[in-house]
Design a protein around this motif. Structure first.
Motif, short mmCIF file in Angstrom:
data_model
loop_
_atom_site.label_atom_id
_atom_site.label_comp_id
_atom_site.label_asym_id
_atom_site.label_seq_id
_atom_site.Cartn_x
_atom_site.Cartn_y
_atom_site.Cartn_z
N GLY A 3 0.72 -1.19 -0.04
CA GLY A 3 0.06 0.04 -0.16
C GLY A 3 1.05 1.25 0.04
N SER A 4 0.16 2.19 0.89
CA SER A 4 1.18 3.66 0.60
C SER A 4 0.58 4.45 1.87
CB SER A 4 0.99 4.39 -0.51
OG SER A 4 1.72 5.68 -0.52
N ILE A 5 1.42 5.23 2.56
CA ILE A 5 1.18 5.98 3.60
C ILE A 5 0.76 7.19 2.87
CG2 ILE A 5 3.50 7.52 3.22
CD1 ILE A 5 3.58 7.49 6.55
N SER A 6 0.64 7.52 1.69
CA SER A 6 0.27 8.59 1.13
C SER A 6 -1.27 9.16 1.37
CB SER A 6 0.47 8.82 -0.34
OG SER A 6 -0.20 7.69 -1.00
N TRP A 7 -1.93 8.29 1.37
CA TRP A 7 -3.57 8.42 1.56
C TRP A 7 -3.78 8.52 3.00
CZ3 TRP A 7 -7.37 5.49 4.03
CH2 TRP A 7 -7.22 4.05 4.00
N HIS A 8 -3.23 7.68 3.73
CA HIS A 8 -3.18 7.90 5.28
C HIS A 8 -2.89 9.23 5.73
CE1 HIS A 8 -4.08 3.63 6.16
NE2 HIS A 8 -3.35 3.30 5.33
N ALA A 9 -1.72 9.89 5.00
CA ALA A 9 -1.35 11.18 5.44
C ALA A 9 -1.98 12.33 4.70
CB ALA A 9 0.06 11.28 4.96
N LYS A 11 -3.92 2.89 -4.14
CA LYS A 11 -3.64 2.17 -3.07
C LYS A 11 -4.29 2.12 -1.66
CE LYS A 11 0.78 1.78 -4.23
NZ LYS A 11 1.19 0.23 -4.16
N ALA A 12 -5.25 3.08 -1.76
CA ALA A 12 -6.36 2.67 -0.47
C ALA A 12 -6.81 1.40 -0.70
CB ALA A 12 -7.31 3.83 -0.49
N ALA A 13 -7.22 1.14 -2.04
CA ALA A 13 -7.98 -0.16 -2.52
C ALA A 13 -7.33 -1.33 -2.16
CB ALA A 13 -8.30 -0.09 -3.84
N VAL A 14 -5.78 -1.15 -2.12
CA VAL A 14 -4.95 -2.39 -1.94
C VAL A 14 -5.34 -3.02 -0.56
CG1 VAL A 14 -2.65 -3.15 -1.47
CG2 VAL A 14 -3.11 -1.66 -3.55
N GLU A 15 -5.55 -1.93 0.49
CA GLU A 15 -5.85 -2.71 1.63
C GLU A 15 -7.30 -3.28 1.83
OE1 GLU A 15 -5.34 0.49 4.71
OE2 GLU A 15 -3.59 1.25 3.76
N GLY A 16 -8.11 -2.90 0.98
CA GLY A 16 -9.39 -3.51 0.75
C GLY A 16 -9.21 -4.89 0.32
N LEU A 17 -8.45 -4.71 -0.87
CA LEU A 17 -7.87 -6.21 -1.53
C LEU A 17 -7.34 -7.23 -0.28
CD1 LEU A 17 -7.44 -7.87 -4.02
CD2 LEU A 17 -5.43 -6.61 -4.52
N THR A 18 -6.49 -6.60 0.35
CA THR A 18 -5.73 -7.55 1.37
C THR A 18 -6.78 -8.24 2.32
OG1 THR A 18 -3.68 -6.04 1.10
CG2 THR A 18 -4.15 -7.51 3.03
N LYS A 19 -7.57 -7.28 2.97
CA LYS A 19 -8.38 -7.81 3.80
C LYS A 19 -9.44 -9.07 3.33
CE LYS A 19 -7.65 -5.26 7.56
NZ LYS A 19 -7.29 -5.95 8.82
N GLY A 20 -9.95 -8.72 2.00
CA GLY A 20 -10.99 -9.57 1.45
C GLY A 20 -10.31 -10.87 1.07
N MET A 21 -9.07 -10.78 0.30
CA MET A 21 -8.26 -11.98 -0.09
C MET A 21 -7.87 -12.84 1.12
SD MET A 21 -9.14 -12.00 -3.26
CE MET A 21 -8.10 -13.67 -3.32
N SER A 25 -1.97 -12.67 9.51
CA SER A 25 -2.81 -12.40 8.14
C SER A 25 -3.79 -11.32 8.27
CB SER A 25 -3.43 -13.78 7.64
OG SER A 25 -3.85 -13.59 6.20
N SER A 26 -4.08 -10.63 7.13
CA SER A 26 -5.14 -9.56 7.07
C SER A 26 -4.87 -8.34 7.88
CB SER A 26 -6.47 -10.22 7.73
OG SER A 26 -7.58 -9.27 7.40
N GLN A 27 -3.58 -8.14 7.79
CA GLN A 27 -2.93 -6.85 8.77
C GLN A 27 -2.06 -6.08 7.89
OE1 GLN A 27 -3.71 -7.17 12.35
NE2 GLN A 27 -4.79 -8.80 11.43
N LEU A 28 -2.13 -4.71 8.43
CA LEU A 28 -1.67 -3.74 7.82
C LEU A 28 -0.47 -3.29 8.55
CD1 LEU A 28 -4.78 -1.43 7.16
CD2 LEU A 28 -3.93 -3.41 5.84
N TRP A 29 0.80 -3.29 7.99
CA TRP A 29 2.13 -3.36 8.61
C TRP A 29 2.70 -2.17 8.20
CZ3 TRP A 29 3.03 -7.07 12.26
CH2 TRP A 29 2.27 -8.38 12.16
N VAL A 30 2.78 -1.04 8.96
CA VAL A 30 3.11 0.20 8.76
C VAL A 30 4.92 0.21 9.29
CG1 VAL A 30 3.06 2.65 9.44
CG2 VAL A 30 1.32 1.26 9.20
N VAL A 31 5.54 0.60 8.21
CA VAL A 31 7.03 0.96 8.30
C VAL A 31 7.34 2.30 7.99
CG1 VAL A 31 9.24 0.07 8.00
CG2 VAL A 31 7.50 -1.40 7.77
N ASP A 32 7.17 3.18 8.64
CA ASP A 32 7.30 4.73 8.48
C ASP A 32 7.93 5.52 9.46
OD1 ASP A 32 5.52 4.90 10.59
OD2 ASP A 32 4.47 6.25 9.50
N GLY A 33 8.66 4.89 10.49
CA GLY A 33 9.56 5.89 11.40
C GLY A 33 8.57 6.40 12.38
#
Length: 256
Positions: free
Chosen positions: A149-155, A167-177, A245-253
């Protein structure tokens, strides 16, 4: 930065596919999986960068990864490349959906054709790559899929609405799959990277003012490098994260 990675015995001889693996963050993934003893294939259209990466790994006496040229916007070509990688290396049990393009664009200038192209570049191939590897993973009794995904839309970053939407949609794809594939032992996770200092980012957007603003926003006052994301990718690919599984892992300092 490349010599102090934790070893993951479960990654040895595991077949890994990385999209967009010729440069930047993707090249770091390819390098570190190769160092772990995995059998690595990567897809890209950047032939010069792919050749340089392969030569660098060979100079380090590492087994060369398999490079397959593929325009990920062409789904038939993507499916064919995945099948070829599996035929040559074995069933793919780790998929890293890394490829993307964060080209800036004003909302006023977006056409229907540009919007569709950005979805194809940043979102659509992730689903169809998952669809292609899922039967292999089911046959192997499990696998790990890592979407980016991306930090961009979160920020609430502006200036590229098609990219942030994809990139926001990637998170929905992740959860559903993750829900659909979980019964087969297949884990699906999403990494949310902060501003990673690839050469492209440095060349295009890292001004002194932008760097000052970035470090002020991060809890950790150090710029993020591709290796920082690769560490998370290796862990999620390995058996050490077997129940994640089904998690969002943020690596952003610590920016969000």
């Amino acid at each position: 930065m490349t010599d102090n990675f934790a070893p993951y015995p479960s990654l040895r001889d595991r077949v890994v596919l990385v999209t967009g693996g010729a440069s930047g963050i993707g090249a770091e993934h390819v390098t570190q999986f190769t160092r772990q003893g995995a059998k690595v294939a990567f897809l890209d259209i950047a032939d010069t960068e792919a050749d340089a990466l392969t030569q660098t790994l060979a100079a380090a006496h590492l087994p060369p990864p398999l490079y397959l040229r593929c325009d990920l916007k062409n789904i038939a070509a993507l499916q064919s490349a995945i099948a070829e990688a599996a035929n040559r290396l074995g069933p793919i049990t780790v998929l890293v959906n890394n490829a993307a393009n964060d080209q800036r664009h004003g909302y006023e200038d977006v056409t229907v054709e540009f919007w569709d192209e950005r979805m194809a570049t940043n979102l659509r191939h992730q689903f169809f790559a998952i669809q292609a590897v899922a039967p292999m993973m089911r046959g192997a009794g499990g696998g790990s899929i890592i979407n980016f995904g991306s930090i961009s839309w979160h920020a609430s970053q502006g200036g590229m609405p098609a990219y942030t939407t994809a990139k926001a949609a990637v998170e929905g794809l992740t959860k559903g799959m993750a829900r659909d594939l979980g019964p087969h032992g297949i884990r699906v996770n999403c990494i949310i990277p902060g501003w990673i200092m690839t050469q492209r980012q440095i060349d295009l957007w890292l001004t002194p003012e932008a760097e000052t603003k970035l470090l002020a926003a991060q809890c950790l006052k150090t710029k993020l490098m591709p290796a920082d994301v690769a560490r998370m990718v290796l862990w999620l690919a390995s058996d050490d994260s077997r129940m994640c599984s089904s998690q969002l892992w943020v690596v952003d300092g610590g920016r969000l």
